[in-house]
Design a protein around this motif. Structure first.
Motif, PDB file in Angstrom:
ATOM      1  N   VAL A   1       0.596   9.075 -11.921  1.00 24.38           N
ATOM      2  CA  VAL A   1      -0.538   8.161 -12.066  1.00 24.38           C
ATOM      3  C   VAL A   1      -0.074   6.845 -12.672  1.00 24.38           C
ATOM      4  O   VAL A   1      -0.475   5.758 -12.209  1.00 24.38           O
ATOM      5  CB  VAL A   1      -1.638   8.814 -12.928  1.00 24.38           C
ATOM      6  CG1 VAL A   1      -2.746   7.805 -13.239  1.00 24.38           C
ATOM      7  CG2 VAL A   1      -2.228  10.030 -12.208  1.00 24.38           C
ATOM      8  N   ASN A   2       0.782   6.902 -13.697  1.00 25.81           N
ATOM      9  CA  ASN A   2       1.318   5.668 -14.279  1.00 25.81           C
ATOM     10  C   ASN A   2       1.931   4.780 -13.209  1.00 25.81           C
ATOM     11  O   ASN A   2       1.679   3.567 -13.156  1.00 25.81           O
ATOM     12  CB  ASN A   2       2.395   5.994 -15.323  1.00 25.81           C
ATOM     13  CG  ASN A   2       1.854   6.639 -16.576  1.00 25.81           C
ATOM     14  OD1 ASN A   2       0.659   6.576 -16.856  1.00 25.81           O
ATOM     15  ND2 ASN A   2       2.733   7.266 -17.350  1.00 25.81           N
ATOM     16  N   LEU A   3       2.757   5.383 -12.375  1.00 26.76           N
ATOM     17  CA  LEU A   3       3.440   4.628 -11.326  1.00 26.76           C
ATOM     18  C   LEU A   3       2.451   3.989 -10.362  1.00 26.76           C
ATOM     19  O   LEU A   3       2.550   2.801 -10.032  1.00 26.76           O
ATOM     20  CB  LEU A   3       4.391   5.564 -10.580  1.00 26.76           C
ATOM     21  CG  LEU A   3       5.172   4.972  -9.400  1.00 26.76           C
ATOM     22  CD1 LEU A   3       6.103   3.871  -9.864  1.00 26.76           C
ATOM     23  CD2 LEU A   3       5.956   6.076  -8.680  1.00 26.76           C
ATOM     24  N   MET A   4       1.463   4.744  -9.930  1.00 20.87           N
ATOM     25  CA  MET A   4       0.521   4.245  -8.929  1.00 20.87           C
ATOM     26  C   MET A   4      -0.425   3.181  -9.490  1.00 20.87           C
ATOM     27  O   MET A   4      -0.840   2.260  -8.770  1.00 20.87           O
ATOM     28  CB  MET A   4      -0.260   5.416  -8.350  1.00 20.87           C
ATOM     29  CG  MET A   4       0.587   6.408  -7.576  1.00 20.87           C
ATOM     30  SD  MET A   4       1.230   5.727  -6.050  1.00 20.87           S
ATOM     31  CE  MET A   4      -0.189   6.010  -4.975  1.00 20.87           C
TER      32      MET A   4
ATOM     33  N   ALA B   1      -3.426   3.653   0.492  1.00 24.49           N
ATOM     34  CA  ALA B   1      -2.843   3.910  -0.817  1.00 24.49           C
ATOM     35  C   ALA B   1      -3.601   5.020  -1.528  1.00 24.49           C
ATOM     36  O   ALA B   1      -4.808   5.183  -1.342  1.00 24.49           O
ATOM     37  CB  ALA B   1      -2.863   2.641  -1.671  1.00 24.49           C
ATOM     38  N   GLY B   2      -2.888   5.760  -2.369  1.00 28.66           N
ATOM     39  CA  GLY B   2      -3.544   6.795  -3.158  1.00 28.66           C
ATOM     40  C   GLY B   2      -2.699   8.041  -3.291  1.00 28.66           C
ATOM     41  O   GLY B   2      -1.529   8.083  -2.886  1.00 28.66           O
TER      42      GLY B   2
ATOM     43  N   ALA C   1       0.856  -1.194   0.000  1.00 32.97           N
ATOM     44  CA  ALA C   1       0.000   0.000   0.000  1.00 32.97           C
ATOM     45  C   ALA C   1       0.886   1.236   0.000  1.00 32.97           C
ATOM     46  O   ALA C   1       1.598   1.485   0.978  1.00 32.97           O
ATOM     47  CB  ALA C   1      -0.924   0.003   1.211  1.00 32.97           C
ATOM     48  N   VAL C   2       0.845   1.991  -1.086  1.00 29.53           N
ATOM     49  CA  VAL C   2       1.735   3.136  -1.280  1.00 29.53           C
ATOM     50  C   VAL C   2       0.917   4.418  -1.373  1.00 29.53           C
ATOM     51  O   VAL C   2      -0.063   4.493  -2.116  1.00 29.53           O
ATOM     52  CB  VAL C   2       2.579   2.968  -2.556  1.00 29.53           C
ATOM     53  CG1 VAL C   2       3.469   4.197  -2.777  1.00 29.53           C
ATOM     54  CG2 VAL C   2       3.420   1.705  -2.482  1.00 29.53           C
ATOM     55  N   ILE C   3       1.344   5.422  -0.618  1.00 33.54           N
ATOM     56  CA  ILE C   3       0.809   6.777  -0.765  1.00 33.54           C
ATOM     57  C   ILE C   3       1.832   7.594  -1.536  1.00 33.54           C
ATOM     58  O   ILE C   3       3.036   7.528  -1.252  1.00 33.54           O
ATOM     59  CB  ILE C   3       0.535   7.427   0.604  1.00 33.54           C
ATOM     60  CG1 ILE C   3      -0.647   6.736   1.300  1.00 33.54           C
ATOM     61  CG2 ILE C   3       0.254   8.920   0.458  1.00 33.54           C
ATOM     62  CD1 ILE C   3      -0.908   7.231   2.705  1.00 33.54           C
ATOM     63  N   CYS C   4       1.356   8.357  -2.493  1.00 33.70           N
ATOM     64  CA  CYS C   4       2.234   9.255  -3.240  1.00 33.70           C
ATOM     65  C   CYS C   4       1.928  10.683  -2.826  1.00 33.70           C
ATOM     66  O   CYS C   4       0.837  11.200  -3.076  1.00 33.70           O
ATOM     67  CB  CYS C   4       2.029   9.073  -4.734  1.00 33.70           C
ATOM     68  SG  CYS C   4       3.295   9.899  -5.680  1.00 33.70           S
ATOM     69  N   VAL C   5       2.867  11.319  -2.160  1.00 33.92           N
ATOM     70  CA  VAL C   5       2.750  12.704  -1.696  1.00 33.92           C
ATOM     71  C   VAL C   5       3.505  13.599  -2.664  1.00 33.92           C
ATOM     72  O   VAL C   5       4.593  13.251  -3.119  1.00 33.92           O
ATOM     73  CB  VAL C   5       3.352  12.851  -0.284  1.00 33.92           C
ATOM     74  CG1 VAL C   5       3.354  14.310   0.154  1.00 33.92           C
ATOM     75  CG2 VAL C   5       2.597  11.996   0.712  1.00 33.92           C
TER      76      VAL C   5
ATOM     77  N   GLY D   1      -2.045  -0.996  -8.551  1.00 33.85           N
ATOM     78  CA  GLY D   1      -3.383  -0.751  -8.016  1.00 33.85           C
ATOM     79  C   GLY D   1      -3.401   0.098  -6.773  1.00 33.85           C
ATOM     80  O   GLY D   1      -4.263  -0.092  -5.897  1.00 33.85           O
ATOM     81  N   ASN D   2      -2.482   1.069  -6.686  1.00 32.25           N
ATOM     82  CA  ASN D   2      -2.369   1.883  -5.475  1.00 32.25           C
ATOM     83  C   ASN D   2      -3.311   3.087  -5.486  1.00 32.25           C
ATOM     84  O   ASN D   2      -2.926   4.207  -5.139  1.00 32.25           O
ATOM     85  CB  ASN D   2      -0.923   2.338  -5.282  1.00 32.25           C
ATOM     86  CG  ASN D   2      -0.070   1.266  -4.636  1.00 32.25           C
ATOM     87  OD1 ASN D   2      -0.425   0.756  -3.565  1.00 32.25           O
ATOM     88  ND2 ASN D   2       1.028   0.902  -5.281  1.00 32.25           N
TER      89      ASN D   2
END
Length: 760
Positions: free
Chosen positions: A380-383, A394-395, A357-361, A387-388
């Motif tokens: 967005v591509n990375l996430m 995640a998000g 579960a990854v959060i992108c800040v 399915g993050n």
């Protein structure tokens, strides 16, 4: 304030005793009394007021002290005892005040009385509220509404913002730029196109469930210090925090929690970043492609065991083309454009590949580039690879600046007609709103410079100072026929008066706002799309102040013909009626608005992508192949540098609280150019030497070749080669109006092409 310049490396952590000392210093300077201390106990609490600084979330279960260093500075700044009365302007001409520093203008204190600029004496003189409203209304009736701007800063409440946009549209103007145009409009455009939702997808609680955070271009210690508590908690439980940022920022390295007695007593601290990658300014596209390249390779080698292929097949479009682009791009190009090694990017990719579960800040380090939209697309591509999005922990977590900048867009502060339910608004108030595209910030700047704009009404903010090509904007500002500034304090925009200029002082959010039906509350939206009430209780700075809603209503009544569907006086008497109107305009977002005000932690307006509802044309989340490998929009040539503008930890946006950027070790000055030592050696400049930065932009729509800022002190700093950093807004004159993000029009303030000239 001492002008002694002191520059030496800062070795301590973020937070800790440094924060305590900084608060004590500003408290003494602002002569803060017991009321400030009392209000700090109410800050960001359910029955208190929402911080007037950043838009970080307000937890349902709060700390005893739910404020940070900068939030406390903002409170002390607003409740300072100093006053700018008519006597102040009897002592100082406007021309004299143009020589004052930004800090000193606001330090003069709170505005107390409506004032009009008098050209014959070059002073502001007191007028009555009625006199001001009547004159403003009479002048507005004489303009083409399409030539009038209604600007909004990021602090105004949902109620005021809704009234402001209704005033503008009923008047006939769709020119509703706001501070989002200067920072996160790239998010709104980029995320909307990719996932169908224009805002972040996570909840504050998701930080309790993630196992990795990928962090791009945002500095929490300066811009959102309460975030450090969440990052500390994540680090304590072993969350991998992978940072991409050109400068090494102390808040992303080490933090001592001022609310932890043991850490404060022992000097303990928490390491934040597990990996820190100093990407070149504008190099994030290549960096993210490198991570994707490694993760796709791992998936290829494992027979499809790394990527979430079920999610990709069910929810997305375009994966194959992005995967092929990653496979085909060679590492030499990725390393050259990102400034990072293959090994560093593979290390980051390994963390991403094994995290559940990854959060992108991210912040303006991604959005404020010519190709900022591509930055968001790559994010967005990375996430989407694993399915993050739309699952716990995640998000996307874009970190907004001003405390209600996101909420203002929610209730209609937008120049884009497609983002506003105009048909519903027309039925609700029985009028025909304008349907054409209005002016955003860039278009407003162009209209001011071309003299097409006739009037500018500012609901807060410091537009002319925050704008690009500042010198040109300030000169053209004086040719506006009407300028109306709704403000709490004096700032530099007020010093470039048009033909007719008013200062209309308003109550601050922290102050008691008593109207016909009693004490009023207002509402805000944070970065997590949650809505909160804010209740002011502090003693108003002056009895002559009006609230923001009352000022908006006063202008509306003087300008617009009566409308039986809009009871401006009733709305001012009871802000709950404004919230009822907001609910009627946006029923899906604000159902039972008044009933849900006191839900702990705020109520969520809803974000479709957060539960995997993709409101795109295809009904799916979209992968996008990058067409460029760096976000700057200009070539890398010998002698050209990428200038990054940034805040000190002693400021918030254009408000400068002091001249001590503690974390960067720069005290007593803001006129600096932070440079890599190898670049300095190549140019033959020494640490402490004075240089000029000269514009080197040759782009469509203009250039900055004639722009220069002299008297900048070189500071040897840990920054990638080819990059220079300096302070906003002092370096804004170097940003051409035409140098902005494609599609979103956000100022490209994180990669400005410049050259360095040694002093003669």
């Amino acid at each position: 304030m001492s002008d002694k310049v002191e520059i030496k490396p800062y070795t301590g952590p973020a937070g800790g005793w440094g924060s305590v000392k900084s608060l004590a210093k500003i408290g003494l300077r602002e002569q803060s009394g017991p009321e400030v201390l009392k209000e700090l106990t109410r800050q960001n609490k359910p029955d208190g007021f929402m911080c007037v600084s950043c838009a970080w979330g307000k937890p349902a279960h709060h700390h005893p002290a739910e404020f940070c260093e900068n939030g406390a500075k903002a409170t002390a700044w607003e409740l300072a005892r100093f006053r700018v009365t008519p006597i102040f302007f009897q002592k100082h001409t406007v021309r004299e005040l143009t020589a004052w520093r930004d800090h000193d203008l606001e330090q003069a204190g709170r505005l107390t009385q409506p004032m009009r600029y008098d050209a014959s004496s070059d002073r502001y003189v007191a007028v009555s509220w009625e006199e001001a409203f009547v004159d403003i209304g009479a002048k507005l009736k004489g303009y083409d509404p399409a030539k009038v701007v209604f600007y909004t800063s990021g602090r105004a409440s949902l109620e005021t913002s809704y009234m402001w946009q209704l005033l503008a549209r009923m008047y006939g103007s769709h020119n509703l730029p706001d501070s989002s145009n200067m920072c996160h409009e790239t998010t709104s455009v980029g995320l909307k196109a990719c996932i169908g939702s224009a805002v972040g997808t996570i909840h504050l609680e998701d930080y309790d469930h993630c196992d990795a955070i990928f962090y791009f271009g945002q500095n929490p210690a300066t811009n959102s210090p309460r975030f450090l508590h969440n990052l500390r908690s994540c680090a304590k439980r072993g969350v991998q925090i992978v940072v991409f940022n050109p400068l090494r920022e102390r808040g992303l390295e080490r933090f001592t929690d001022p609310q932890n007695p043991i850490e404060m007593a022992t000097g303990g601290e928490t390491r934040i970043a597990t990996q820190y990658h100093q990407v070149k300014a504008g190099g994030d596209i290549a960096a993210m492609l490198g991570i994707i390249k490694h993760v796709v390779r791992l998936d290829d080698e494992s027979g499809g065991a790394v990527l979430d292929h079920a999610f990709i097949a069910q929810h997305t479009n375009g994966f194959g083309a992005v995967a092929d682009k990653a496979r085909e791009t060679d590492w030499d190009e990725i390393e050259r454009e990102s400034g990072l090694t293959q090994g560093a990017l593979e290390a980051a990719g390994a963390v991403y590949a094994r995290s559940k579960a990854v959060i992108c800040v991210y912040g303006m380090g991604l959005t404020q580039h010519r190709h900022g939209i591509t930055n968001i697309q790559m994010l967005v591509n990375l996430m989407l690879l694993r399915g993050n999005v739309g699952k716990p922990g995640a998000g996307f977590g874009p970190v907004r600046g001003h405390s209600n900048v996101q909420g203002q867009r929610t209730v209609g502060i937008t120049e884009k007609p497609e983002l506003m339910p105009l048909d519903r608004l027309a039925r609700q108030f029985d009028f025909e709103p304008p349907r054409e595209l209005g002016w955003d910030t860039v278009a407003t700047c162009e209209a001011v410079v071309s003299r097409e704009a006739k009037a500018f009404l500012g609901l807060g903010g410091n537009f002319a100072r925050a704008a690009p090509d500042t010198d040109t904007i300030e000169a053209a500002w004086q040719d506006l026929d009407l300028v109306v500034n709704i403000a709490t304090k004096l700032n530099r925009t007020h010093l470039w008066p048009g033909e007719t200029t008013y200062l209309l002082p308003c109550l601050g959010r922290i102050e008691l706002d008593r109207q016909a039906t009693g004490a009023q509350l207002v509402t805000m939206e944070d970065s997590f799309s949650r809505i909160y009430p804010s209740r002011g209780r502090a003693t108003p700075a002056a009895e002559t102040l009006l609230s923001e809603p009352a000022i908006v209503a006063g202008i509306a009544k003087a300008t617009l013909p009566p409308n039986p569907h809009v009871d401006w006086d009733g709305w001012v008497g009871d802000y709950g009626l404004v919230r009822d109107a907001i609910e009627a305009t946006f029923p899906d977002l604000f159902a039972r608005f008044n009933e849900r005000l006191d839900i702990p932690g705020g109520f969520w307006k809803g974000v479709p992508a957060a539960h995997r509802e993709w409101r795109t044309d295809s009904g799916r989340a979209e992968f996008n192949v990058p067409e460029v490998m760096n976000a700057t929009g200009f070539d890398e040539v010998e002698g050209r540098f990428r200038l990054v503008t940034l805040r000190s930890n002693d400021q918030f946006n254009t408000t400068v609280y002091g001249y001590d950027d503690r974390f960067r070790g720069i005290k007593g000055t803001r006129h600096v150019a932070m440079m890599n030592r190898r670049d300095m050696a190549a140019l033959g400049v020494r640490d402490g030497e004075m240089v000029s930065l000269v514009g080197d932009y040759r782009g469509e729509g203009g250039d900055n070749a004639d722009k220069r800022i002299a008297g900048l002190r070189v500071v040897a700093y840990d920054i990638p080669r080819g990059c220079i950093a300096g302070y906003y807004p002092e370096l804004n004159p170097l940003i051409p109006i035409a140098h902005h993000a494609l599609e979103s029009h956000v100022l490209a303030a994180k990669s400005i092409p410049v050259r360095v000239e040694k002093a003669a």
